[in-house]
Design an enzyme around this catalytic site. Structure first.
Site, short mmCIF file in Angstrom:
data_model
loop_
_atom_site.label_atom_id
_atom_site.label_comp_id
_atom_site.label_asym_id
_atom_site.label_seq_id
_atom_site.Cartn_x
_atom_site.Cartn_y
_atom_site.Cartn_z
CB CYS A 1 -42.40 79.96 -24.37
SG CYS A 1 -42.76 81.10 -23.05
CD GLN B 1 -50.97 74.94 -26.31
OE1 GLN B 1 -52.16 75.06 -26.58
NE2 GLN B 1 -50.34 75.80 -25.53
CG HIS C 1 -43.30 75.88 -24.43
ND1 HIS C 1 -42.64 76.07 -23.24
CD2 HIS C 1 -44.30 76.80 -24.44
CE1 HIS C 1 -43.22 77.06 -22.57
NE2 HIS C 1 -44.24 77.53 -23.28
CG ASP D 1 -45.10 69.69 -23.97
OD1 ASP D 1 -46.15 69.72 -23.29
OD2 ASP D 1 -44.45 70.72 -24.26
CE LYS E 1 -50.23 75.72 -21.82
NZ LYS E 1 -50.02 77.15 -21.95
C1 LIG Z 1 -46.39 73.12 -25.91
C2 LIG Z 1 -46.19 73.66 -24.51
N1 LIG Z 1 -45.35 73.03 -23.69
C3 LIG Z 1 -45.16 73.42 -22.43
C4 LIG Z 1 -45.81 74.52 -21.93
C5 LIG Z 1 -45.55 74.93 -20.52
O1 LIG Z 1 -46.70 74.91 -19.75
P1 LIG Z 1 -46.63 75.40 -18.25
O2 LIG Z 1 -46.09 76.83 -18.32
O3 LIG Z 1 -48.01 75.37 -17.75
O4 LIG Z 1 -45.69 74.51 -17.54
C6 LIG Z 1 -46.69 75.24 -22.75
C7 LIG Z 1 -47.35 76.46 -22.26
O5 LIG Z 1 -47.64 77.37 -23.02
C8 LIG Z 1 -46.90 74.78 -24.07
O6 LIG Z 1 -47.74 75.41 -24.89
#
Ligand SMILES: Cc1ncc(COP(=O)(O)O)c(C=O)c1O
Length: 420
Positions: A378, A217, A137, A214, A240
């Site tokens: 993203c 998900q 992401h 990370d 999430k």
């Molecule tokens: C794999 C992954 N990493 C990071 C994020 C970022 O999450 P946040 O916008 O809540 O910081 C997301 C959000 O869609 C994600 O799916």
């Protein structure tokens, strides 16, 4: 009210996995969209909220609101206890060894940026390397680009195959004495791929490379045990995890957090301040400058109680059934191509339709009350890797049903009939 009433137990406790009973805990699922029942399949963007979580927020603000860590009065004590109890729930949820290793953040993005600033500026020098993967992401790309640019370091990217699985041999080859950190997603939001984190951590640690995972998900689909994974950092994001927006968590190995300099300066993160010099508070407060999102943490604690009561194993099995059912149903649609078919994946159905832009797919299925995501999610480098500008993405959560998939499939067929 008693101190312990904040984040009270949930309706689903002890009922086993009964999806209709679970759905009844999520008030938004009763609303209509454009005159039709809501079919919510945009869970990878954010999940809906159980009543118990909403009640915990309301109860906190109604009965316990005060600032934490500073008052001698009873309300402040109650708020501090509830906030720290939520930290304890996060610790248990991730199976961290100590609450000293659990830092509250705003979201995953802030957790990654915290590590990029505090760990990165401390450890990464000119000529060093940071390794990520091709399925990250933007939140797990851009902070490292900024760091590398500032330090004169280099970002290296481990490739993925045509199914969206990580190429482990190629990843391993990128880990050299110059590598100062490996930052990798547990589960891809664009493809659904689940990475073998324990194996990856072993490869990295064998070369002395710390690993950030990370978990944005993964954490609401599968049980996470940071000690079993042996990772050095793990980030997750509350919204999430069926919790509120504006709250996230960073797990960090205590020895690293101890040595890392602070991220942001301000109140709460200090032990003493003079104009000449300040000293830092103990863990985890060293990394929590300013008034935290107290209600958010309490709401997250209630959401984790809810997930735990339902059971991540059962949630995973239910979602696995839906993923198999959905995969088979989508593959029967002529002209539909799934993007992300790794053998080990969860809860994501990303696809493109011949002759129809994903944006049009999203707009037309919305007319049927179906909420899906369209765009690059993203993860623009993933789109580039698969040669598509965007995909349509249906993503699953514990309250979805086979009926939701049937409604989605009917809506996609309607898209095709509109486009002839
Ligand atoms: C794999 C992954 N990493 C990071 C994020 C970022 O999450 P946040 O916008 O809540 O910081 C997301 C959000 O869609 C994600 O799916």
């Amino acid at each position: 009210m008693s101190k312990t009433a904040v984040g009270a137990p949930v309706a689903a406790r002890g009922v086993g996995f009964d999806v209709e009973r679970i759905r009844a805990d999520f008030p938004i699922l009763r609303r209509q969209i454009r005159g039709r029942a809501l079919t919510y399949l945009d869970n990878a963007a954010t999940t809906q909220k159980p009543q118990a979580m909403l009640d915990a927020l309301m109860e906190y603000y109604t009965t316990s609101n005060a600032n934490v860590h500073r008052g001698v009065h009873l309300l402040s004590e109650i708020a501090t206890e509830a906030h720290e109890a939520a930290r304890g729930k996060v610790r248990a949820f991730l199976n961290a060894g100590s609450t000293r290793e659990i830092v509250f953040t705003r979201n995953s993005t802030e957790g990654i940026n915290l590590v990029a600033h505090a760990f990165g500026r401390w450890r990464v020098q000119a000529g060093d390397e940071v390794v990520i993967t091709a399925m990250e992401h933007h939140s797990n790309i851009v902070p490292w680009q900024l760091l590398c640019e500032e330090r004169g370091a280099h970002l290296r990217v481990a490739p993925i195959d045509d199914s969206g699985a990580l190429l482990l041999d190629e990843l391993e080859a990128l880990l050299t004495p110059r590598t100062k950190l490996l930052s990798v997603t547990h589960m891809s939001n664009a493809l659904g791929t689940i990475n073998p984190i324990a194996t990856i951590v072993k490869l990295a640690h064998a070369r002395g490379v710390p690993v950030l995972v990370d978990g944005s998900q993964a954490a609401y689909h599968l049980p996470v045990d940071v000690r079993a994974l042996d990772c050095d950092f793990y980030v997750a994001t509350g919204h999430k995890l069926y919790g509120p927006t504006g709250i996230g968590v960073l797990y960090g190995r205590e020895a690293l957090l101890e040595e890392m300099p602070p991220f942001m300066g301000g109140g709460d993160m200090i032990r003493s301040v003079t104009f000449e010099k300040s000293t830092w508070n103990e863990l985890p407060y060293k990394f929590e400058a300013g008034t935290p999102d107290i209600a958010g943490a309490i709401g997250l604690g209630a959401a984790l109680d809810y997930i735990t009561a339902v059971g991540l194993e059962q949630i995973g099995a239910h979602e696995r059934d839906l993923l198999d059912y959905g995969t088979a149903a989508l593959l029967e649609i002529p002209g539909l191509r799934l993007i992300g078919t790794a053998p080990h994946k969860a809860s994501i159905l990303s696809f493109v339709l011949d002759g129809v832009h994903p944006h049009d797919v999203g707009t037309i299925v919305d007319q049927e009350g179906v909420a899906i995501r369209t765009g690059h999610h993203c993860a623009q480098p993933v789109m580039e890797r698969f040669g598509v500008p965007a995909t349509a993405r249906a993503s699953l959560a514990m309250y979805n049903t086979r009926r939701d998939i049937d409604v989605l499939v009917a809506a996609i067929r309607r898209v095709q009939s509109v486009f002839g």
